[in-house]
Design a protein around this motif. Structure first.
Motif, PDB file in Angstrom:
ATOM      1  N   MET A  76      31.199  41.541  42.363  1.00 34.29           N
ATOM      2  CA  MET A  76      32.095  40.391  42.249  1.00 34.29           C
ATOM      3  C   MET A  76      33.010  40.488  41.033  1.00 34.29           C
ATOM      4  O   MET A  76      34.152  40.039  41.086  1.00 34.29           O
ATOM      5  CB  MET A  76      31.294  39.097  42.231  1.00 34.29           C
ATOM      6  N   ARG A  77      32.505  41.088  39.966  1.00 32.70           N
ATOM      7  CA  ARG A  77      33.369  41.277  38.803  1.00 32.70           C
ATOM      8  C   ARG A  77      34.560  42.168  39.152  1.00 32.70           C
ATOM      9  O   ARG A  77      35.674  41.937  38.710  1.00 32.70           O
ATOM     10  CB  ARG A  77      32.583  41.912  37.652  1.00 32.70           C
ATOM     11  N   TYR A  78      34.283  43.204  39.969  1.00 36.87           N
ATOM     12  CA  TYR A  78      35.372  44.097  40.374  1.00 36.87           C
ATOM     13  C   TYR A  78      36.264  43.450  41.438  1.00 36.87           C
ATOM     14  O   TYR A  78      37.482  43.437  41.328  1.00 36.87           O
ATOM     15  CB  TYR A  78      34.791  45.411  40.911  1.00 36.87           C
ATOM     16  N   SER A  79      35.639  42.916  42.487  1.00 39.41           N
ATOM     17  CA  SER A  79      36.409  42.479  43.660  1.00 39.41           C
ATOM     18  C   SER A  79      36.995  41.079  43.517  1.00 39.41           C
ATOM     19  O   SER A  79      37.999  40.769  44.146  1.00 39.41           O
ATOM     20  CB  SER A  79      35.525  42.520  44.914  1.00 39.41           C
ATOM     21  N   GLY A  80      36.372  40.244  42.719  1.00 43.05           N
ATOM     22  CA  GLY A  80      36.847  38.874  42.574  1.00 43.05           C
ATOM     23  C   GLY A  80      38.338  38.779  42.295  1.00 43.05           C
ATOM     24  O   GLY A  80      39.086  38.170  43.059  1.00 43.05           O
ATOM     25  N   PRO A  81      38.805  39.409  41.202  1.00 45.45           N
ATOM     26  CA  PRO A  81      40.237  39.323  40.884  1.00 45.45           C
ATOM     27  C   PRO A  81      41.115  39.987  41.933  1.00 45.45           C
ATOM     28  O   PRO A  81      42.288  39.631  42.069  1.00 45.45           O
ATOM     29  CB  PRO A  81      40.354  40.093  39.555  1.00 45.45           C
ATOM     30  N   ARG A  82      40.568  40.942  42.672  1.00 45.37           N
ATOM     31  CA  ARG A  82      41.378  41.666  43.664  1.00 45.37           C
ATOM     32  C   ARG A  82      41.467  40.950  44.999  1.00 45.37           C
ATOM     33  O   ARG A  82      42.321  41.272  45.825  1.00 45.37           O
ATOM     34  CB  ARG A  82      40.793  43.066  43.885  1.00 45.37           C
ATOM     35  N   MET A  83      40.580  39.997  45.221  1.00 42.59           N
ATOM     36  CA  MET A  83      40.573  39.291  46.509  1.00 42.59           C
ATOM     37  C   MET A  83      41.877  38.546  46.754  1.00 42.59           C
ATOM     38  O   MET A  83      42.336  38.428  47.877  1.00 42.59           O
ATOM     39  CB  MET A  83      39.421  38.287  46.562  1.00 42.59           C
ATOM     40  N   SER A  84      42.493  38.029  45.689  1.00 41.82           N
ATOM     41  CA  SER A  84      43.635  37.143  45.890  1.00 41.82           C
ATOM     42  C   SER A  84      44.824  37.862  46.510  1.00 41.82           C
ATOM     43  O   SER A  84      45.630  37.228  47.176  1.00 41.82           O
ATOM     44  CB  SER A  84      44.024  36.460  44.584  1.00 41.82           C
ATOM     45  N   TYR A  85      44.936  39.181  46.335  1.00 43.94           N
ATOM     46  CA  TYR A  85      46.020  39.852  47.058  1.00 43.94           C
ATOM     47  C   TYR A  85      45.564  40.666  48.259  1.00 43.94           C
ATOM     48  O   TYR A  85      46.335  40.894  49.172  1.00 43.94           O
ATOM     49  CB  TYR A  85      46.933  40.656  46.126  1.00 43.94           C
ATOM     50  N   ARG A  86      44.298  41.056  48.295  1.00 44.21           N
ATOM     51  CA  ARG A  86      43.821  41.785  49.471  1.00 44.21           C
ATOM     52  C   ARG A  86      43.463  40.831  50.607  1.00 44.21           C
ATOM     53  O   ARG A  86      43.671  41.130  51.768  1.00 44.21           O
ATOM     54  CB  ARG A  86      42.591  42.645  49.112  1.00 44.21           C
ATOM     55  N   HIS A  87      42.876  39.709  50.268  1.00 45.71           N
ATOM     56  CA  HIS A  87      42.467  38.720  51.277  1.00 45.71           C
ATOM     57  C   HIS A  87      42.857  37.330  50.780  1.00 45.71           C
ATOM     58  O   HIS A  87      41.988  36.529  50.437  1.00 45.71           O
ATOM     59  CB  HIS A  87      40.956  38.786  51.517  1.00 45.71           C
ATOM     60  N   PRO A  88      44.152  37.060  50.717  1.00 45.94           N
ATOM     61  CA  PRO A  88      44.612  35.801  50.078  1.00 45.94           C
ATOM     62  C   PRO A  88      44.031  34.539  50.711  1.00 45.94           C
ATOM     63  O   PRO A  88      43.692  33.598  49.988  1.00 45.94           O
ATOM     64  CB  PRO A  88      46.134  35.848  50.230  1.00 45.94           C
ATOM     65  N   LEU A  89      43.888  34.527  52.027  1.00 48.23           N
ATOM     66  CA  LEU A  89      43.391  33.309  52.671  1.00 48.23           C
ATOM     67  C   LEU A  89      41.922  33.060  52.329  1.00 48.23           C
ATOM     68  O   LEU A  89      41.532  31.956  51.952  1.00 48.23           O
ATOM     69  CB  LEU A  89      43.582  33.395  54.190  1.00 48.23           C
ATOM     70  N   LEU A  90      41.123  34.120  52.437  1.00 45.82           N
ATOM     71  CA  LEU A  90      39.707  33.988  52.079  1.00 45.82           C
ATOM     72  C   LEU A  90      39.559  33.575  50.621  1.00 45.82           C
ATOM     73  O   LEU A  90      38.733  32.733  50.285  1.00 45.82           O
ATOM     74  CB  LEU A  90      38.976  35.319  52.297  1.00 45.82           C
ATOM     75  N   ALA A  91      40.375  34.178  49.762  1.00 48.75           N
ATOM     76  CA  ALA A  91      40.286  33.862  48.335  1.00 48.75           C
ATOM     77  C   ALA A  91      40.651  32.404  48.082  1.00 48.75           C
ATOM     78  O   ALA A  91      40.008  31.719  47.289  1.00 48.75           O
ATOM     79  CB  ALA A  91      41.194  34.792  47.526  1.00 48.75           C
ATOM     80  N   LEU A  92      41.663  31.943  48.775  1.00 48.40           N
ATOM     81  CA  LEU A  92      42.082  30.547  48.613  1.00 48.40           C
ATOM     82  C   LEU A  92      40.984  29.591  49.074  1.00 48.40           C
ATOM     83  O   LEU A  92      40.643  28.638  48.373  1.00 48.40           O
ATOM     84  CB  LEU A  92      43.372  30.294  49.413  1.00 48.40           C
ATOM     85  N   MET A  93      40.424  29.883  50.263  1.00 48.52           N
ATOM     86  CA  MET A  93      39.371  29.017  50.781  1.00 48.52           C
ATOM     87  C   MET A  93      38.165  29.023  49.852  1.00 48.52           C
ATOM     88  O   MET A  93      37.535  27.994  49.613  1.00 48.52           O
ATOM     89  CB  MET A  93      38.930  29.481  52.177  1.00 48.52           C
TER      90      MET A  93
END
Ligand SMILES: [Zn+2]
Length: 108
Positions: A76-93
Motif C-alpha cells: 500500500m505504501r508503494y501502490s497507494g499514491p499510484r492508484m490515483s492515476y492508474r485507477h482514478p475511479l477506484l481511488a476516488l471511491m
C-alpha cells in the motif's frame, strides 16, 4: 458494486501494481503476491463490519496476521499514491469510503 466488492478490487489492483513493478513482468501475479491477494480477499469476506466497514487503513480491528499485515503495508505504501492515476475511479471511491469512519452500530 457493494462496499466489499469495491474494497476487493482496490486491494487486488494495488497488489497487481506492486507485483508488476517489483516481481513479475507478466500479467499474472507472482506466487507470493497471489497468496497475499487470496489472503486479503478472504479477510474481506470475513470482515465483521460488512458494508459499513471503514477502509482497512482506518479500521479498529486489525484482522491480518502480523506477517501479512507487514506485506500489505509495503504494497500500500508503494501502490497507494499510484492508484490515483492508474485507477482514478477506484481511488476516488476508496477516498470517499475513508471519510466514513463510524462503525455501523453507531451510525444509525
Ligand atoms: Zn509479486
Amino acid at each position: 458494486m457493494t462496499r466489499i466488492e469495491r474494497e476487493k478490487r482496490t486491494v487486488s489492483a494495488m497488489i497487481a501494481l506492486y507485483c508488476r513493478a517489483h516481481h513479475s513482468a507478466g500479467a499474472a501475479l507472482c506466487e507470493n503476491c497471489e497468496r497475499l491477494c487470496d489472503y486479503a480477499l478472504a479477510r474481506l469476506d470475513r470482515c465483521p463490519f460488512g458494508a459499513g466497514k471503514p477502509t482497512c487503513a482506518s479500521c479498529s480491528v486489525h484482522c491480518y496476521k502480523p506477517d501479512m499485515r507487514a506485506r500489505i503495508k509495503t504494497v500500500m505504501r508503494y501502490s497507494g499514491p499510484r492508484m490515483s492515476y492508474r485507477h482514478p475511479l477506484l481511488a476516488l471511491m476508496h477516498w470517499l469510503d475513508s471519510l466514513r469512519r463510524e462503525h455501523p452500530s453507531k451510525s444509525v
